[in-house]
Motif scaffolding. Structure first.
Motif, PDB file in Angstrom:
ATOM      1  N   GLU A 178       0.802  -1.217   0.000  1.00  9.45           N
ATOM      2  CA  GLU A 178       0.000   0.000   0.000  1.00  9.45           C
ATOM      3  C   GLU A 178       0.838   1.271   0.000  1.00  9.45           C
ATOM      4  O   GLU A 178       0.342   2.347  -0.339  1.00  9.45           O
ATOM      5  CB  GLU A 178      -0.938   0.003   1.218  1.00  9.45           C
ATOM      6  CG  GLU A 178      -1.767  -1.268   1.382  1.00  9.45           C
ATOM      7  CD  GLU A 178      -2.642  -1.536   0.187  1.00  9.45           C
ATOM      8  OE1 GLU A 178      -3.005  -0.585  -0.515  1.00  9.45           O
ATOM      9  OE2 GLU A 178      -2.963  -2.726  -0.062  1.00  9.45           O
ATOM     10  N   TYR A 180       1.812   2.985   2.518  1.00 10.02           N
ATOM     11  CA  TYR A 180       1.451   3.926   3.574  1.00 10.02           C
ATOM     12  C   TYR A 180       1.274   3.161   4.878  1.00 10.02           C
ATOM     13  O   TYR A 180       1.124   1.938   4.895  1.00 10.02           O
ATOM     14  CB  TYR A 180       0.181   4.716   3.244  1.00 10.02           C
ATOM     15  CG  TYR A 180      -1.095   3.914   3.184  1.00 10.02           C
ATOM     16  CD1 TYR A 180      -1.785   3.550   4.356  1.00 10.02           C
ATOM     17  CD2 TYR A 180      -1.656   3.557   1.966  1.00 10.02           C
ATOM     18  CE1 TYR A 180      -2.955   2.819   4.303  1.00 10.02           C
ATOM     19  CE2 TYR A 180      -2.839   2.823   1.906  1.00 10.02           C
ATOM     20  CZ  TYR A 180      -3.482   2.469   3.072  1.00 10.02           C
ATOM     21  OH  TYR A 180      -4.643   1.747   3.017  1.00 10.02           O
ATOM     22  N   SER A 182      -1.030   3.424   8.453  1.00  7.43           N
ATOM     23  CA  SER A 182      -2.137   4.056   9.169  1.00  7.43           C
ATOM     24  C   SER A 182      -1.800   4.176  10.653  1.00  7.43           C
ATOM     25  O   SER A 182      -1.162   3.293  11.234  1.00  7.43           O
ATOM     26  CB  SER A 182      -3.422   3.240   9.003  1.00  7.43           C
ATOM     27  OG  SER A 182      -3.821   3.187   7.650  1.00  7.43           O
ATOM     28  N   PRO A 184      -4.101   4.631  13.623  1.00 11.51           N
ATOM     29  CA  PRO A 184      -5.507   4.726  14.067  1.00 11.51           C
ATOM     30  C   PRO A 184      -5.680   5.491  15.373  1.00 11.51           C
ATOM     31  O   PRO A 184      -6.794   5.950  15.675  1.00 11.51           O
ATOM     32  CB  PRO A 184      -5.925   3.264  14.215  1.00 11.51           C
ATOM     33  CG  PRO A 184      -4.655   2.495  14.383  1.00 11.51           C
ATOM     34  CD  PRO A 184      -3.634   3.240  13.575  1.00 11.51           C
ATOM     35  N   GLY A 188      -8.573  11.242  12.365  1.00 10.80           N
ATOM     36  CA  GLY A 188      -8.523  11.247  10.915  1.00 10.80           C
ATOM     37  C   GLY A 188      -8.848  12.584  10.297  1.00 10.80           C
ATOM     38  O   GLY A 188      -8.438  12.880   9.173  1.00 10.80           O
ATOM     39  N   ASN A 193      -3.327  10.895  10.500  1.00  6.39           N
ATOM     40  CA  ASN A 193      -3.449   9.482  10.848  1.00  6.39           C
ATOM     41  C   ASN A 193      -2.945   8.543   9.758  1.00  6.39           C
ATOM     42  O   ASN A 193      -3.123   7.335   9.855  1.00  6.39           O
ATOM     43  CB  ASN A 193      -4.902   9.144  11.188  1.00  6.39           C
ATOM     44  CG  ASN A 193      -5.813   9.275   9.974  1.00  6.39           C
ATOM     45  OD1 ASN A 193      -5.542  10.073   9.070  1.00  6.39           O
ATOM     46  ND2 ASN A 193      -6.888   8.513   9.966  1.00  6.39           N
ATOM     47  N   VAL A 194      -2.324   9.075   8.714  1.00  3.50           N
ATOM     48  CA  VAL A 194      -1.747   8.256   7.657  1.00  3.50           C
ATOM     49  C   VAL A 194      -0.412   8.859   7.244  1.00  3.50           C
ATOM     50  O   VAL A 194      -0.301  10.077   7.037  1.00  3.50           O
ATOM     51  CB  VAL A 194      -2.672   8.160   6.415  1.00  3.50           C
ATOM     52  CG1 VAL A 194      -2.012   7.280   5.343  1.00  3.50           C
ATOM     53  CG2 VAL A 194      -4.025   7.586   6.787  1.00  3.50           C
TER      54      VAL A 194
END
Length: 376
Positions: A178, A180, A182, A184, A188, A193-194
């Motif tokens: 991906e 990336y 995350s 959590p 967001g 948050n990413v």
């Protein structure tokens, strides 16, 4: 950093002037945020030739097949990870360091794979005191070396990947797929948050083909890597070049003025070749030395002999000292390895000493016998 003495400087520091010069004359296309073009990366690793048309010579730093290095560079220019796999002591980590230094000018973003490596080591953790004081935020987050490489768009390294658990491997699959990570725990709505990987990010991993590790690589993770297998150096000339290169670095680091006699280097290389042949013909593990008998171990034997002669000898390297270092370094299991070495000494080494009457093989024979007797 370059003005401060370092026990072992990373490649980008050790060869900083050379990398600066290569960058200044490099007019080739550079993928992503690479500091050097693929052609110059190859030159940095393998050294220059007259046909390259450079105004200065670039020394060779890694000794191996040109095609392997080119395939590794091409892999890093794609969106796939690179897995260098081979026996211990074949130069996997050194090649990974050189590639990272040439491409990103940073080879220190490293995760060491062990049975204790956790998902936090390749993603992120938290500064507990800051979390208690201010709560969870990007300021209180501690990025892993891999996450740092993603944010900067550079190369991250993962040593001994096969020694890490399946949970860690699964986390790496997500990163390689991906691109990336995350977070959590963060809100967001703020967009914090990413963490997305910038162009130029890739992972160079190494794996020991002799060590099955805690878990084998999953088929999903294998698909995210291009495999480059690094073979054991068996060509005597190439192995001699590697040993000379590493030994010269040792002598400079310790400020030792010593010329390694060519005859002793021949004895060392021939002994390792003979021991490898004996290991290949053995029918069980009990008949093989625990050592992998790699070029790196040969360098270690020579280093031990040089330092022993400097500190406790007459500052000249002799065959007796070399024999003692070889036996002492390779005899790791008692009594199994000592028995194997004793058989080797009475068979192969004694035979060579008879053909070299009065030469260094005779002294090598005697030195090995004495060391084996003292360890038995």
């Amino acid at each position: 950093m370059t003005d401060t003495p370092l026990l072992r400087a990373p490649a980008e520091v050790k060869y900083a002037e050379e990398l600066d010069w290569l960058e200044s004359v490099d007019d080739g296309p550079k993928p992503f945020s690479w500091r050097l073009s693929p052609r110059m990366v190859r030159l940095f690793v393998l050294g220059s030739e007259r046909a390259d048309g450079l105004d200065r010579e670039i020394p060779q730093k890694w000794f191996g097949d040109r095609g392997l290095v080119e395939r590794a560079i091409v892999t890093l220019a794609s969106d796939r990870g690179l897995l260098l796999i081979g026996d211990p002591g074949t130069g996997k980590s050194w090649l990974a360091e050189l590639l990272s230094a040439a491409i990103s000018r940073n080879s220190t973003l490293v995760v060491q794979g062990t049975a204790g490596t956790t998902e936090d080591h390749i993603k992120y953790s938290w500064n507990v005191s800051m979390v208690i004081a201010k709560g969870q935020s990007r300021e209180s987050l501690i990025p892993s070396p891999i996450m740092t490489a993603m944010e900067r768009g550079v190369i991250g390294r993962f040593e001994e990947l096969t020694r890490s658990t399946s949970d860690v491997q699964d986390a790496l699959i997500s990163i390689l797929s991906e691109k990336y990570v995350s977070i959590p725990e963060l809100d967001g709505d703020s967009g914090d948050n990413v963490v997305f990987a910038k162009p130029g990010f890739s992972v160079i991993a190494t794996a020991n083909s002799r060590d099955r590790g805690v878990n084998d690589l999953s088929s999903a993770l294998k698909r995210r890597f291009n495999f480059v297998r690094i073979p054991v150096i068996t060509n005597k000339r190439s192995e001699a070049e590697i040993v000379r290169f590493r030994t010269s670095e040792l002598l400079r680091r310790h400020r030792i003025e010593l010329e390694v006699p060519p005859s002793l280097l021949d004895i060392l290389l021939q002994s390792f070749a003979d021991l490898r042949a004996a290991a290949a013909s053995a029918t069980s593990d009990d008949q093989r030395l625990e050592s992998s008998l790699s070029t790196a171990e040969g360098i270690g034997v020579l280093e031990d002999a040089i330092l022993h002669s400097q500190f406790f000898g007459d500052r000249t390297l002799g065959a007796r000292t070399l024999a003692g270092s070889l036996v002492g370094s390779l005899a790791r299991r008692a009594p199994e390895d000592l028995a194997i070495l004793n058989k080797f000494w009475h068979g192969v080494v004694e035979s060579r000493a008879k053909k070299d009457e009065g030469g260094p093989w005779q002294e090598f024979l005697e030195g090995g016998r004495d060391t084996i007797a003292s360890l038995s």
